[in-house]
Design a protein around this motif. Structure first.
Motif, PDB file in Angstrom:
ATOM      1  N   VAL A 200      -0.530   3.747   0.582  1.00 61.10           N
ATOM      2  CA  VAL A 200      -1.482   4.853   0.496  1.00 61.10           C
ATOM      3  C   VAL A 200      -1.032   6.034   1.345  1.00 61.10           C
ATOM      4  O   VAL A 200      -1.163   7.198   0.941  1.00 61.10           O
ATOM      5  CB  VAL A 200      -2.886   4.380   0.907  1.00 61.10           C
ATOM      6  CG1 VAL A 200      -3.866   5.550   0.928  1.00 61.10           C
ATOM      7  CG2 VAL A 200      -3.388   3.292  -0.043  1.00 61.10           C
ATOM      8  N   ASN A 201      -0.500   5.762   2.507  1.00 62.80           N
ATOM      9  CA  ASN A 201      -0.140   6.843   3.422  1.00 62.80           C
ATOM     10  C   ASN A 201       0.961   7.734   2.872  1.00 62.80           C
ATOM     11  O   ASN A 201       1.100   8.889   3.277  1.00 62.80           O
ATOM     12  CB  ASN A 201       0.277   6.257   4.781  1.00 62.80           C
ATOM     13  CG  ASN A 201       0.210   7.276   5.896  1.00 62.80           C
ATOM     14  OD1 ASN A 201      -0.566   8.222   5.847  1.00 62.80           O
ATOM     15  ND2 ASN A 201       1.032   7.105   6.906  1.00 62.80           N
ATOM     16  N   LEU A 202       1.739   7.226   1.931  1.00 63.01           N
ATOM     17  CA  LEU A 202       2.811   8.011   1.340  1.00 63.01           C
ATOM     18  C   LEU A 202       2.296   9.065   0.367  1.00 63.01           C
ATOM     19  O   LEU A 202       2.975  10.070   0.125  1.00 63.01           O
ATOM     20  CB  LEU A 202       3.793   7.087   0.599  1.00 63.01           C
ATOM     21  CG  LEU A 202       4.648   6.161   1.458  1.00 63.01           C
ATOM     22  CD1 LEU A 202       5.444   5.213   0.570  1.00 63.01           C
ATOM     23  CD2 LEU A 202       5.587   6.961   2.354  1.00 63.01           C
ATOM     24  N   ILE A 203       1.111   8.852  -0.187  1.00 63.52           N
ATOM     25  CA  ILE A 203       0.654   9.719  -1.278  1.00 63.52           C
ATOM     26  C   ILE A 203      -0.682  10.391  -1.030  1.00 63.52           C
ATOM     27  O   ILE A 203      -0.977  11.410  -1.638  1.00 63.52           O
ATOM     28  CB  ILE A 203       0.570   8.924  -2.600  1.00 63.52           C
ATOM     29  CG1 ILE A 203      -0.251   7.650  -2.415  1.00 63.52           C
ATOM     30  CG2 ILE A 203       1.933   8.613  -3.147  1.00 63.52           C
ATOM     31  CD1 ILE A 203      -0.500   6.886  -3.690  1.00 63.52           C
ATOM     32  N   SER A 204      -1.493   9.856  -0.118  1.00 61.46           N
ATOM     33  CA  SER A 204      -2.831  10.415   0.062  1.00 61.46           C
ATOM     34  C   SER A 204      -2.791  11.712   0.871  1.00 61.46           C
ATOM     35  O   SER A 204      -2.179  11.774   1.945  1.00 61.46           O
ATOM     36  CB  SER A 204      -3.749   9.412   0.761  1.00 61.46           C
ATOM     37  OG  SER A 204      -5.030   9.997   0.967  1.00 61.46           O
ATOM     38  N   GLU A 205      -3.462  12.723   0.362  1.00 61.75           N
ATOM     39  CA  GLU A 205      -3.668  13.969   1.098  1.00 61.75           C
ATOM     40  C   GLU A 205      -5.027  13.981   1.778  1.00 61.75           C
ATOM     41  O   GLU A 205      -5.405  14.975   2.401  1.00 61.75           O
ATOM     42  CB  GLU A 205      -3.532  15.157   0.140  1.00 61.75           C
ATOM     43  CG  GLU A 205      -2.148  15.259  -0.497  1.00 61.75           C
ATOM     44  CD  GLU A 205      -2.050  16.302  -1.581  1.00 61.75           C
ATOM     45  OE1 GLU A 205      -3.021  17.093  -1.736  1.00 61.75           O
ATOM     46  OE2 GLU A 205      -1.022  16.341  -2.293  1.00 61.75           O
ATOM     47  N   LYS A 206      -5.731  12.874   1.651  1.00 59.55           N
ATOM     48  CA  LYS A 206      -7.051  12.704   2.263  1.00 59.55           C
ATOM     49  C   LYS A 206      -6.949  11.736   3.440  1.00 59.55           C
ATOM     50  O   LYS A 206      -6.034  10.915   3.512  1.00 59.55           O
ATOM     51  CB  LYS A 206      -8.037  12.118   1.241  1.00 59.55           C
ATOM     52  CG  LYS A 206      -8.096  12.835  -0.095  1.00 59.55           C
ATOM     53  CD  LYS A 206      -8.887  14.110   0.001  1.00 59.55           C
ATOM     54  CE  LYS A 206      -9.069  14.728  -1.396  1.00 59.55           C
ATOM     55  NZ  LYS A 206      -9.871  15.975  -1.329  1.00 59.55           N
ATOM     56  N   PRO A 207      -7.911  11.802   4.376  1.00 63.12           N
ATOM     57  CA  PRO A 207      -8.000  10.733   5.372  1.00 63.12           C
ATOM     58  C   PRO A 207      -8.167   9.384   4.689  1.00 63.12           C
ATOM     59  O   PRO A 207      -8.760   9.294   3.611  1.00 63.12           O
ATOM     60  CB  PRO A 207      -9.254  11.117   6.176  1.00 63.12           C
ATOM     61  CG  PRO A 207      -9.401  12.588   5.987  1.00 63.12           C
ATOM     62  CD  PRO A 207      -8.918  12.858   4.590  1.00 63.12           C
ATOM     63  N   ILE A 208      -7.630   8.345   5.317  1.00 64.00           N
ATOM     64  CA  ILE A 208      -7.641   7.017   4.718  1.00 64.00           C
ATOM     65  C   ILE A 208      -8.713   6.167   5.382  1.00 64.00           C
ATOM     66  O   ILE A 208      -8.805   6.095   6.611  1.00 64.00           O
ATOM     67  CB  ILE A 208      -6.270   6.336   4.858  1.00 64.00           C
ATOM     68  CG1 ILE A 208      -5.192   7.180   4.166  1.00 64.00           C
ATOM     69  CG2 ILE A 208      -6.298   4.935   4.251  1.00 64.00           C
ATOM     70  CD1 ILE A 208      -3.778   6.685   4.403  1.00 64.00           C
ATOM     71  N   VAL A 209      -9.523   5.502   4.550  1.00 59.05           N
ATOM     72  CA  VAL A 209     -10.584   4.613   5.017  1.00 59.05           C
ATOM     73  C   VAL A 209     -10.235   3.183   4.637  1.00 59.05           C
ATOM     74  O   VAL A 209      -9.814   2.915   3.509  1.00 59.05           O
ATOM     75  CB  VAL A 209     -11.965   5.017   4.437  1.00 59.05           C
ATOM     76  CG1 VAL A 209     -11.938   5.129   2.924  1.00 59.05           C
ATOM     77  CG2 VAL A 209     -13.055   4.053   4.880  1.00 59.05           C
ATOM     78  N   VAL A 210     -10.367   2.270   5.593  1.00 62.30           N
ATOM     79  CA  VAL A 210     -10.134   0.850   5.323  1.00 62.30           C
ATOM     80  C   VAL A 210     -11.235   0.037   5.983  1.00 62.30           C
ATOM     81  O   VAL A 210     -11.578   0.262   7.138  1.00 62.30           O
ATOM     82  CB  VAL A 210      -8.748   0.371   5.827  1.00 62.30           C
ATOM     83  CG1 VAL A 210      -7.633   1.014   5.017  1.00 62.30           C
ATOM     84  CG2 VAL A 210      -8.547   0.643   7.303  1.00 62.30           C
TER      85      VAL A 210
END
Length: 315
Positions: free
Chosen positions: A241-251
């Motif tokens: 996800v970190n490679l493609i997301s331009e949004k903050p990541i929620v897990v």
């Protein structure tokens, strides 16, 4: 223009902490009599227990509490209950969360005020057959919209700060929710957390990168990620996800317990990582919002809080 309270909160703090499991905490208290209604049963008969759990997560360090409305879609409640109590129940869940927030603020006047996420589960939660973990249901985009719109309206009217679209396994359903947000709720944002399969794509088979690339283009989506997956899955998911997301990541994963069908109960696995040991790794890999899902507890959230507020994170 979107009043993005979640983005504002993310700008105030490097990492946000969400709450943990609600249904399993209620189950521990013995206040769920109708397992088909799950937390809605507690809203009907034991609302003080819902308040106590919301408050416990705030005391544990949560910046965000989610309403006990994951399965409480109006159509689901109408199907399950003999009387039309959907509006009072959904409204009650938000009111309980708002009271917990207000009381927390009164008792901790120097603390930053938490946010309230309006929990919106997938159509699979309405089916109540586990299909939120398979994505094996097929509606048109308009049918998904008709299903979700009343739920979103009630949550918004009751005063949630943003929506949490949770455990979503179906890409057409994601698109429907985004279009509802754009066309009917211009002043509120949402996060989308996916339900993923064993190869970490959406459960309906949609490529995870495709879904996140789509959400990158949606201004009202404030964060993207995954929930209700095994705690061991989060690190490899973040690597993607970190490679493609331009949004903050929620897990916010499950706690790693395994269900033993022979014993008929959940069994803790000593080999599974613990939140206290793995949270810093998730932060290093890009997670900005971290919490727990099924079988996680206020103690787990406090362990996340302890890591997030260590000198390692806030140097």
């Amino acid at each position: 223009m979107t009043c993005d309270l979640l983005e504002e909160k993310l700008n105030q703090k490097q990492i946000l902490i969400s709450d943990g499991g609600m249904g399993t905490e209620l189950e521990k208290l013995g206040v769920i009599n109708d397992s088909g209604l799950w937390s809605s049963d507690a809203l009907l008969h034991h609302p003080d227990a819902v308040y106590d759990i919301d408050r416990a997560y705030l005391e544990a360090g949560a910046d965000i509490i989610t309403t006990a409305t994951y399965q409480a879609n109006p159509l689901f409640l109408k199907k399950r209950l003999s009387t039309s109590t959907d509006k009072p129940l959904i409204t009650k869940a938000v009111e309980i969360a708002r009271r917990a927030k207000s009381d927390f603020g009164r008792d901790h006047p120097k603390a930053q005020m938490p946010l309230i996420a309006g929990s919106v589960g997938p159509y699979g939660a309405y089916l109540n057959d586990g299909s939120e973990y398979t994505g094996n249901y097929h509606l048109s985009k308009n049918e998904f919209k008709a299903f979700h719109l009343p739920h979103l309206r009630l949550l918004k009217q009751a005063g949630v700060d943003f929506f949490a679209f949770e455990t979503i396994p179906n890409f057409t359903e994601v698109q429907a929710l985004v279009e509802l947000l754009r066309d009917n709720f211009k002043g509120i944002s949402a996060w989308v957390s996916f339900s993923v399969n064993h190869v970490f794509d959406l459960c309906d088979g949609t490529n995870l990168e495709q879904a996140i690339t789509y959400l990158n283009q949606v201004p009202q989506i404030s964060a993207v990620g995954v929930n209700c997956t095994d705690i061991e899955n989060i690190t490899p998911i973040l690597d993607r996800v970190n490679l493609i997301s331009e949004k903050p990541i929620v897990v916010y994963p499950n706690n790693g317990d395994d269900y033993d069908s022979n014993l008929g109960k959940w069994v803790s696995s000593p080999n599974k990582p613990k939140f206290a040991d793995i949270t810093s790794n998730w932060i290093d890999k890009g997670a900005r919002i971290i919490g727990g899902c099924c079988r996680t507890t206020p103690d787990d959230i406090h362990n996340i809080f302890t890591v997030v507020h260590s000198d390692r994170v806030f140097a």
